[in-house]
Design a protein around this motif. Structure first.
Motif, PDB file in Angstrom:
ATOM      1  N   ASP A  46       0.841  -1.195   0.000  1.00  0.00           N
ATOM      2  CA  ASP A  46       0.000   0.000   0.000  1.00  0.00           C
ATOM      3  C   ASP A  46       0.884   1.257   0.000  1.00  0.00           C
ATOM      4  OD1 ASP A  46      -1.740   2.201   0.890  1.00  0.00           O
ATOM      5  OD2 ASP A  46      -3.186   0.610   1.324  1.00  0.00           O
ATOM      6  N   MET A  48       0.405   3.849   1.269  1.00  0.00           N
ATOM      7  CA  MET A  48       0.309   4.507   2.561  1.00  0.00           C
ATOM      8  C   MET A  48       1.576   4.308   3.400  1.00  0.00           C
ATOM      9  SD  MET A  48      -3.023   4.438   5.074  1.00  0.00           S
ATOM     10  CE  MET A  48      -3.105   2.651   5.153  1.00  0.00           C
ATOM     11  N   LEU A  51       3.853   7.062   4.760  1.00  0.00           N
ATOM     12  CA  LEU A  51       3.633   7.790   6.012  1.00  0.00           C
ATOM     13  C   LEU A  51       4.690   7.440   7.057  1.00  0.00           C
ATOM     14  CD1 LEU A  51      -0.264   7.495   6.329  1.00  0.00           C
ATOM     15  CD2 LEU A  51       1.061   9.476   5.570  1.00  0.00           C
ATOM     16  N   GLU A  61      -0.558   6.399  15.084  1.00  0.00           N
ATOM     17  CA  GLU A  61      -1.513   7.024  14.162  1.00  0.00           C
ATOM     18  C   GLU A  61      -1.504   6.308  12.809  1.00  0.00           C
ATOM     19  OE1 GLU A  61      -1.803  11.715  15.242  1.00  0.00           O
ATOM     20  OE2 GLU A  61       0.172  11.010  14.602  1.00  0.00           O
ATOM     21  N   ILE A  62      -0.319   5.934  12.350  1.00  0.00           N
ATOM     22  CA  ILE A  62      -0.226   5.241  11.062  1.00  0.00           C
ATOM     23  C   ILE A  62      -0.817   3.841  11.162  1.00  0.00           C
ATOM     24  CG2 ILE A  62       1.333   4.432   9.267  1.00  0.00           C
ATOM     25  CD1 ILE A  62       3.295   6.645  10.211  1.00  0.00           C
ATOM     26  N   ALA A  64      -3.148   2.886  13.094  1.00  0.00           N
ATOM     27  CA  ALA A  64      -4.609   3.036  13.139  1.00  0.00           C
ATOM     28  C   ALA A  64      -5.193   3.172  11.738  1.00  0.00           C
ATOM     29  CB  ALA A  64      -4.977   4.242  13.995  1.00  0.00           C
ATOM     30  N   LYS A  65      -4.512   3.887  10.860  1.00  0.00           N
ATOM     31  CA  LYS A  65      -4.983   4.038   9.483  1.00  0.00           C
ATOM     32  C   LYS A  65      -4.982   2.699   8.752  1.00  0.00           C
ATOM     33  CE  LYS A  65      -3.586   8.891   8.873  1.00  0.00           C
ATOM     34  NZ  LYS A  65      -4.936   9.407   8.542  1.00  0.00           N
ATOM     35  N   TYR A  66      -3.929   1.905   8.967  1.00  0.00           N
ATOM     36  CA  TYR A  66      -3.860   0.586   8.342  1.00  0.00           C
ATOM     37  C   TYR A  66      -4.947  -0.337   8.877  1.00  0.00           C
ATOM     38  CZ  TYR A  66       0.437   0.857   5.559  1.00  0.00           C
ATOM     39  OH  TYR A  66       1.370   1.148   4.592  1.00  0.00           O
ATOM     40  N   GLU A  68      -7.790   0.451  10.109  1.00  0.00           N
ATOM     41  CA  GLU A  68      -9.090   0.873   9.577  1.00  0.00           C
ATOM     42  C   GLU A  68      -9.278   0.389   8.142  1.00  0.00           C
ATOM     43  OE1 GLU A  68     -11.721   4.967   8.934  1.00  0.00           O
ATOM     44  OE2 GLU A  68      -9.596   5.104   9.476  1.00  0.00           O
ATOM     45  N   LYS A  69      -8.208   0.434   7.354  1.00  0.00           N
ATOM     46  CA  LYS A  69      -8.303   0.050   5.950  1.00  0.00           C
ATOM     47  C   LYS A  69      -8.280  -1.462   5.759  1.00  0.00           C
ATOM     48  CE  LYS A  69      -6.368   1.171   1.418  1.00  0.00           C
ATOM     49  NZ  LYS A  69      -5.389   2.022   0.679  1.00  0.00           N
TER      50      LYS A  69
END
Length: 206
Positions: A46, A48, A51, A61-62, A64-66, A68-69
């Protein structure tokens, strides 16, 4: 390689060190081969991931984004990040060639995308630091390859003439930018590919 090269600029991952992410997942995490391939092709591929390299957000924080996705891989991803020390493999033969080139009069630099924490963990046993004349890592300037600013930051900081530089990276998009900025390049295909090239440089007098 054209004549006049004085500066050797190296990426780190898949150049000066190797990665064993598949073995991590299969041997250490005990994933099935099918799940490991899906994890590699989706989560680890990804965009992403940049980041982490930019180092502007916290690791939590990063993550958490993973999560969620990719909720189905949430525990696997948390494990992967927590155990990032298992990922690198050392390349002492490459380091020996770098040392030989340093003794031969070449100046040695790093230009790499890395978060501060991963960079520290992955290179803690590396001896090539003893031969470095300088480095520019993405976390230092919050810029990443293949965008020109991080290359320019290295060139400006150490007052390097691009025409006197060769850049080694495993990604074609990264060497493309270096070439556009006037450097010689080698897109590294394997450890042996890099070793063969470095040995040829060793035979070229400065």
């Amino acid at each position: 390689m054209r004549s006049g090269i004085r500066n050797l600029i190296f990426d780190v991952g898949s150049v000066l060190i190797g990665y064993r992410w598949r073995d991590m997942l299969l041997s250490d995490r005990k994933m099935s081969k099918e799940r490991a391939e899906i994890f590699g092709d989706t989560v680890l591929s990804d965009p992403m991931w940049v980041l982490f390299d930019l180092d502007e957000l916290s690791e939590d924080e990063i993550i958490a984004k993973y999560v969620e996705k990719y909720p189905d891989f949430a525990d696997d991803f948390r494990w992967f990040i927590a155990n990032s020390h298992l990922m690198p493999t050392m390349r002492p033969r490459v380091w020996e060639e770098v040392h030989r080139l340093k003794k031969g009069g070449y100046r040695i630099y790093l230009l790499s995308n890395y978060s501060r924490r991963f960079f520290t963990i992955h290179t803690k046993d590396a001896t090539f630091f003893d031969d470095l004349d300088g480095m520019m890592v993405s976390y230092m300037v919050h810029q990443v390859k293949p965008d020109p600013p991080i290359y320019e930051a290295l060139l400006q900081k150490y007052e390097l003439d691009p025409k006197e530089c060769i850049f080694f990276d495993d990604r074609a998009e990264n060497t493309k930018t270096a070439k556009e900025l006037g450097m010689d390049i080698l897109t590294v295909e394997s450890e042996e590919h890099l070793l063969d090239y470095l040995r040829k440089i060793s035979c070229d007098p400065l």
